[in-house]
Design an enzyme around this catalytic site. Structure first.
Site, short mmCIF file in Angstrom:
data_model
loop_
_atom_site.label_atom_id
_atom_site.label_comp_id
_atom_site.label_asym_id
_atom_site.label_seq_id
_atom_site.Cartn_x
_atom_site.Cartn_y
_atom_site.Cartn_z
N GLU A 37 2.43 -1.42 -13.79
CA GLU A 37 1.54 -1.66 -14.94
C GLU A 37 1.99 -0.90 -16.18
O GLU A 37 1.31 -0.92 -17.19
CB GLU A 37 0.09 -1.33 -14.58
CG GLU A 37 -0.15 0.03 -13.98
CD GLU A 37 -1.62 0.23 -13.57
OE1 GLU A 37 -2.48 -0.57 -13.95
OE2 GLU A 37 -1.88 1.23 -12.88
N CYS A 97 -2.59 -8.30 -9.45
CA CYS A 97 -4.01 -8.01 -9.28
C CYS A 97 -4.72 -7.80 -10.62
O CYS A 97 -5.90 -7.47 -10.66
CB CYS A 97 -4.22 -6.79 -8.39
SG CYS A 97 -3.58 -5.26 -9.10
#
Ligand code: PEP
Ligand code: MG
Length: 578
Positions: free
Chosen positions: A438, A509
């Site tokens: 991320e 996700c």
């Protein structure tokens, strides 16, 4: 007079109802509706709390030292007077009776009304009495907290929360479905508040500037969560149109339910895993109900948020993780280690950490904070490992960027295992450990991750935030938060490609995984594991069932080769038709 406000759509659907304005202070109490037979009991609870506070104030007065300044006694007398004032007491009781608010809600609501009047008063002395009323109400709320019954969630289906801002932790109290929609002045598409709204499956618009100033208590409003539009006091014909659209959408949702039990595979037979993102252990039930084949992201920080003065102990955490694992009954549960900081502050950690940082999103957040608090981190790791005995558990680590951070984390996991061995406590020795990708640096340095870890999960929310230098919770730059920016798409495609080449499982996700308009793009990039809120799962599944991977390859390659907005739009158009 009807008027329309525009904001950022964050949770789909249409809500029609009365505005319920929440002042920031009122968020600290539970909001639920009581049933008719509970009204008298609730009023009794209020009276008992008033009596307790009266006793407290009497004692304070009696204990005043003889040489205490006279104002002290006068001050207590004023508070005693306020405590018996009809405007506070009777009006609160009326709200309990007529609106069926629980007492804390009724009291904060009445407090809000009273203090609003005070703000308009010219007389300075009277204006200062506002603080006295607030202090008395606070005392009563404290007394109530000592004897508060468990929240009973009634079924009011027509209230829409309107607030300046709602913290993610405060959103948790809305998990009981009392409200039909949310509107906030602040927030961005992937702020954690918006994410929780989506998880509730309730239409919501954030970044609707001035909403809480322009909308009045009880105004009839429509929230169009697909377009971020809020219509206040709609004309009858508009109301009719939206009511019709609302029922059409409900019908669509019911139709989608039929897909629940069908296997998730593309037209060409490729099997795809659909996992759920959860915030609390009980959410695992919603995951199962939606047909998820596991939990791809358990955001454990929500367990930590409502602890005002301490972090949950190992046992408490273990019970929560075990609950989610047991509910999932053998299906994998990916438990992410605590990700606090930025827009998810913790009450229990004082102001000397990330909360005072100038740029909290770039500060001591997530794994950085965990590594700076090894004892806290070890406690969480032990609790997660112990839960692994009850099913299939994976550990997911947020915000890793450096090789040393990965190594330190793995060392601490080994240490947690050693401590459990010493204590004679069982765990699954083969628990897999994965990293969130991320931060752009992580996506660009994948071999560092692929060599050390068992799996990866792409957190697109932060990947977009950090790639584009956009604060995901700031509505002022929300228009620049673009999941389809070529740089973001390149990083995702690169991560999927490299992980696949190395034989390391990889999922997405972040919120992109739950957006049905992006399903084909991600499938075409090679994604086979999607993790999203249960409320989004069936729509994504529908897209998957309609797709043929071979047919997606060319248009997806065109999307990835497009660096001009028009080119990109054209390629996306072809992808939608593929
Ligand atoms: C993400 O960043 O994409 C993610 C899934 O984590 P969070 O939204 O909790 O930061
Ligand atoms: Mg993240």
């Amino acid at each position: 007079m009807p008027f329309t406000l525009h904001g950022i759509p964050v949770s789909r659907g249409i809500a029609i109802g009365r505005a319920y304005l929440i002042a920031p202070a009122a968020l600290d109490v539970d909001h639920y509706l009581i049933e008719l037979p509970q009204i008298e009991g609730e009023i009794e609870r209020f009276r008992a709390a008033l009596a307790l506070v009266e006793q407290e104030l009497d004692t304070l007065r009696a204990d005043l030292a003889a040489d205490a300044p006279t104002e002290m006694g006068a001050f207590i007398d004023v508070h005693l007077m306020i405590l018996k004032d009809v405007m506070l007491v009777q009006e609160t009781i009326d709200l309990i009776r007529t609106r069926r608010f629980n007492v804390e809600w009724a009291l904060t609501e009445q407090l809000e009304r009273l203090t609003r009047h005070f703000d308009e008063v010219e007389d300075e002395y009277l204006r200062e009495r506002k603080a006295d009323i607030e202090q008395v109400a606070e005392r009563v709320l404290k007394a109530l907290a000592g004897a508060s019954p468990a929240a009973l969630h009634g079924g009011c289906d027509e209230m829409i929360v309107v607030a300046h801002d709602i913290a993610p932790a405060d959103m948790l109290q809305f998990k009981g479905q009392t409200f039909q929609g949310f509107v906030t002045d602040l927030g961005g598409r992937t702020s954690h508040t918006a994410i929780v709204a989506r998880s509730l499956g309730i239409p919501a618009a954030v970044g609707v500037q001035q909403a809480s100033a322009l909308i009045r208590q009880d105004d009839l409003i429509i929230v169009d969560g697909d377009h971020g539009v809020v219509i206040v006091d709609p004309a009858p014909i508009v109301l009719e149109e939206y009511t019709y659209r609302q029922s059409e959408m409900a019908l669509e949702r019911r139709k989608l339910q039929r897909l629940k039990f069908s296997p998730t595979q593309t037209l060409c037979g490729a099997k795809i895993e659909l996992y759920a993102n959860i915030e609390l252990p009980e959410d695992a039930q919603a995951a199962l109900d939606a047909g998820a084949t596991g939990v791809g992201l358990f955001r454990t920080e929500f367990l930590f948020m409502n602890h005002k003065d301490r972090l949950p102990e190992e046992e408490e955490q273990f019970v929560a993780y075990r609950r989610a694992v047991e509910l999932m009954n053998g299906l994998p549960v990916t438990i992410r280690t605590i990700d606090v900081g930025a827009d998810k502050p913790l009450d229990s950690i004082g102001g000397d950490g990330y909360e005072t940082a100038a740029n909290p999103a770039l500060g001591l957040r997530a794994i950085r904070w965990s590594l700076s608090e090894p004892q806290m981190f070890l406690t969480q790791l032990r609790a997660i490992l112990r839960a692994s005995v009850y099913g299939t558990v994976k550990i997911l680590v947020p915000m890793l960027a450096h090789a040393q951070q990965i190594d330190q984390t793995l060392d601490l996991i080994r240490e947690a295992k050693r401590q459990l061995d010493d204590a004679g406590l069982a765990y699954d020795p083969n628990v897999q450990v994965g990293a969130m990708i991320e931060i752009p640096a992580a996506a660009l340095a994948l071999p560092m991750f692929l060599r050390r870890l068992d799996f990866l999960s792409i957190g697109t929310n932060d990947l977009i935030q950090y790639t584009l230098a956009i604060d995901r919770a700031d509505n002022a730059v929300a228009d620049l938060y673009d999941p389809l920016h070529p740089a973001v798409l390149q990083l995702i495609a690169h991560t999927l490609r490299e992980a696949k080449r190395a034989g390391v499982p990889v999922s997405v996700c972040g919120e992109m995984a739950g957006d049905p308009q992006l399903t084909r793009l991600l499938l075409g990039m090679g994604l086979t594991e999607f993790s999203m809120h249960p409320s989004q799962l069936l729509e994504v599944k529908q897209e998957i069932l309609r797709s043929q991977i071979k047919a997606l390859e060319k248009p997806v390659a065109d999307v990835l080769a497009a660096y001009e907005p028009e080119e990109l739009q054209a390629a996306l158009g072809r992808l939608a038709l593929a």
